[in-house]
Design an enzyme around this catalytic site. Structure first.
Site, PDB file in Angstrom:
ATOM      1  N   GLU A 293       0.887  -1.173   0.000  1.00 13.09           N
ATOM      2  CA  GLU A 293       0.000   0.000   0.000  1.00 13.09           C
ATOM      3  C   GLU A 293       0.915   1.210   0.000  1.00 13.09           C
ATOM      4  O   GLU A 293       1.776   1.351   0.871  1.00 13.09           O
ATOM      5  CB  GLU A 293      -0.915  -0.026   1.229  1.00 13.09           C
ATOM      6  CG  GLU A 293      -2.032   1.000   1.165  1.00 13.09           C
ATOM      7  CD  GLU A 293      -1.723   2.238   1.991  1.00 13.09           C
ATOM      8  OE1 GLU A 293      -1.524   3.319   1.375  1.00 13.09           O
ATOM      9  OE2 GLU A 293      -1.674   2.126   3.215  1.00 13.09           O
ATOM     10  N   CYS A 327      -2.264   8.048   4.788  1.00 17.20           N
ATOM     11  CA  CYS A 327      -2.346   7.649   3.377  1.00 17.20           C
ATOM     12  C   CYS A 327      -3.688   8.057   2.792  1.00 17.20           C
ATOM     13  O   CYS A 327      -3.814   8.306   1.595  1.00 17.20           O
ATOM     14  CB  CYS A 327      -2.182   6.139   3.240  1.00 17.20           C
ATOM     15  SG  CYS A 327      -0.783   5.447   4.127  1.00 17.20           S
TER      16      CYS A 327
END
Length: 543
Positions: A293, A327
């Site tokens: 990720e 994020c």
């Protein structure tokens, strides 16, 4: 051997403590913060359950008070990586062959320890080392990490219970084996929960791991490692290797024993690791699993029917909680011209109310960005907006690194939809927005979908159901986690499995069975109770 069909406790999301005025929770955490601030610890590597000190040290500091040193930590290099590979290989057989419920028990116990006596320790370490406010620490280093431990055990049970059908006279079954070799877990600074999950999720499925924490979050990572040891994790199952990416990552990726990568971090680093794996592919025992990720340029898109107050609050929380260092943080927004005057007025008013300072003062909503590099990046972006004819600073913009790395919450209006700050991932408290004409909805949706290479999180705001469906469809591939009338942050384990595609990663959804499946190698077993006695088929007896 026990012959029971074991079921783990039904998981529940850990309740978020409030730390309100006069509460025992607040007093206890304050005491732990004071205790940790009063000492400077020495953090070793942990390889095969043994402390290893290399003498090559760096310092863990408080971002909000960068002169305060929390710890000195030893850094690994190629020799220590080799030692860790050997330790993980030694631990692999017994750990991978251990009954799955025994492995699960380690992490279920870790969850209970963290929910109880370890809660203050992990929260305090995260507040100090990563400059998180008490709210942001509580939902991360306590609740989310507890949830990972509990729900992953539940998902493992689901996976092991997934069995094929069997025809008459046959018994078909599936066996979910550990990967052969070690998993290299590379974790970021911004979530202690991610740091704990990336090595432990593969470990739950019988794998061993080499764990390289972010250098700016070694302090909290060390306490996660100690928590797992107290929970009964055997030596060598997870090996703790602080150090630079090149000194730890290069030899780990080059090892023929590499079985997988579990990564959260920058897109560039992830792509570099993937490239190295490709170059070394013939040297591995098997094809390494690559799970990552990476970055995001997450959006909020408002329709003219949107509720303005809800939209503004989502912008403030989505963009500025934890200084925008998520994020999933809202980094760009699209606002219709008809709503812009009201949105601008309310947004300026709400940003003005934001309190910023040391996280030791629980009244603050924001604290410092993680380090000098991040500070300079945010400062440079704000200065670019001030200089450009294609943008203007709506509010905020102040930067001060005299004591800590403080950047004010900043809103920039881009006058061009593809202005640089609408495209670049900043990972800080800077929200860039573009005001679009109401009659250009579809064109602007296309711009939103194509402006960024990322596809991690995104949110839309509208009240008209038909519009919601239309916008959701047009932005179907723009975000792996999509929010309707909510901020694009705060995914909860067991509720919103997290991950994105395009340049945001492999979208293997942390907090779900899908992620755990990546750490298994399935063996299909067919047992025939009535084997054939002749090779001849009926059609061969032709008249």
């Amino acid at each position: 051997m026990p012959n029971s069909v074991v079921r783990v406790p039904v998981p529940r999301n850990e309740p978020v403590l409030s730390y309100g005025p006069g509460s025992s929770q607040k007093a206890s955490l304050k005491a732990k913060l004071k205790e940790m601030l009063a000492e400077k610890i020495d953090i070793p590597l942990i390889i095969g359950g043994q402390e290893v000190r290399t003498g090559r040290t760096s310092e863990a500091v408080c971002p909000h008070d960068h002169g305060h040193v929390l710890a000195s930590f030893h850094q690994a290099g190629a020799r220590e990586v080799e030692m860790a590979v050997e330790a993980s290989s030694k631990a692999w057989h017994d750990w991978s062959e251990m009954p799955w419920e025994a492995r699960a028990a380690v992490f279920l116990k870790a969850a209970e320890l963290l929910a109880g006596p370890w809660r203050d320790t992990l929260n305090a370490a995260t507040i100090l080392n990563q400059s998180k406010t008490v709210q942001q620490a509580e939902i991360d280093s306590a609740c989310e990490l507890i949830d990972f431990f509990r729900f992953n055990a539940h998902f493992a049970q689901q996976i092991y219970g997934g069995q094929p059908n069997s025809a008459a006279g046959l018994w078909n079954r599936s066996e979910y084996r550990a990967l052969e070799g070690f998993v290299f877990a590379v974790t970021p600074f911004n979530f202690t929960a991610i740091a704990g999950n990336l090595p432990s999720a593969p470990a739950l499925m019988g794998n061993t791991a080499l764990w390289k924490p972010a250098s700016t979050a070694v302090f909290s990572g060390y306490y996660v490692m100690r928590l797992l040891e107290e929970a009964g994790l055997p030596p060598g199952v997870i090996n703790f290797l602080p150090g630079s990416g090149s000194q730890v990552g290069a030899p780990a990726v080059a090892s023929s024993e590499l079985a997988g990568i579990h990564f959260t971090g920058s897109t560039g680093v992830f792509q570099g690791m993937w490239r190295s794996i490709g170059e070394n592919i013939a040297s591995y025992r098997g094809y390494p699993r690559i799970v990552g990720e990476t970055g995001g340029k997450d959006f909020i898109f408002a329709h003219p029917s949107a509720d303005v107050q809800s939209l503004v609050i989502a912008m403030v929380r989505g963009a500025f909680e934890y200084q925008g260092q998520k994020c999933s943080a809202a980094s760009r927004a699209y606002v219709p011209r008809s709503l812009w005057p009201e949105v601008k007025e309310r947004l300026q008013a709400e940003v003005e109310r934001i309190t910023m300072g040391s996280p030791l003062d629980f009244s603050n909503f924001m604290a410092a960005v993680i380090d000098r590099s991040s500070f300079e990046k945010q400062k440079g972006a704000i200065e670019l907006a001030r200089r450009s004819k294609d943008a203007e600073v709506v509010c905020g913009g102040g930067c001060d690194d005299s004591e800590g790395y403080f950047v004010q919450p900043t809103v920039v209006q881009a006058l061009e939809p593809r202005f640089h700050l609408m495209e670049e991932e900043l990972f800080g408290p800077v929200l860039t927005l573009y005001v679009y004409e109401d009659d250009q909805l579809d064109e602007t949706l296309r711009v939103c979908d194509t402006t960024s290479p990322y596809a991690l999180t995104g949110a839309i705001f509208a009240r008209d159901r038909g519009v919601i469906e239309h916008m959701s469809h047009r932005l179907r591939h723009a975000a792996g986690n999509f929010y309707i009338n909510d901020k694009p942050t705060g995914a909860v384990v067991g509720e919103q499995p997290f991950g994105g595609s395009r340049a945001s990663g492999t979208n293997d959804k942390a907090g779900s069975a899908a992620n755990l499946m990546r750490w298994t190698s399935v063996r299909s077993i067919k047992e025939n109770f009535v084997p054939a006695g002749d090779f001849v088929y009926p059609h061969m007896a032709e008249e």
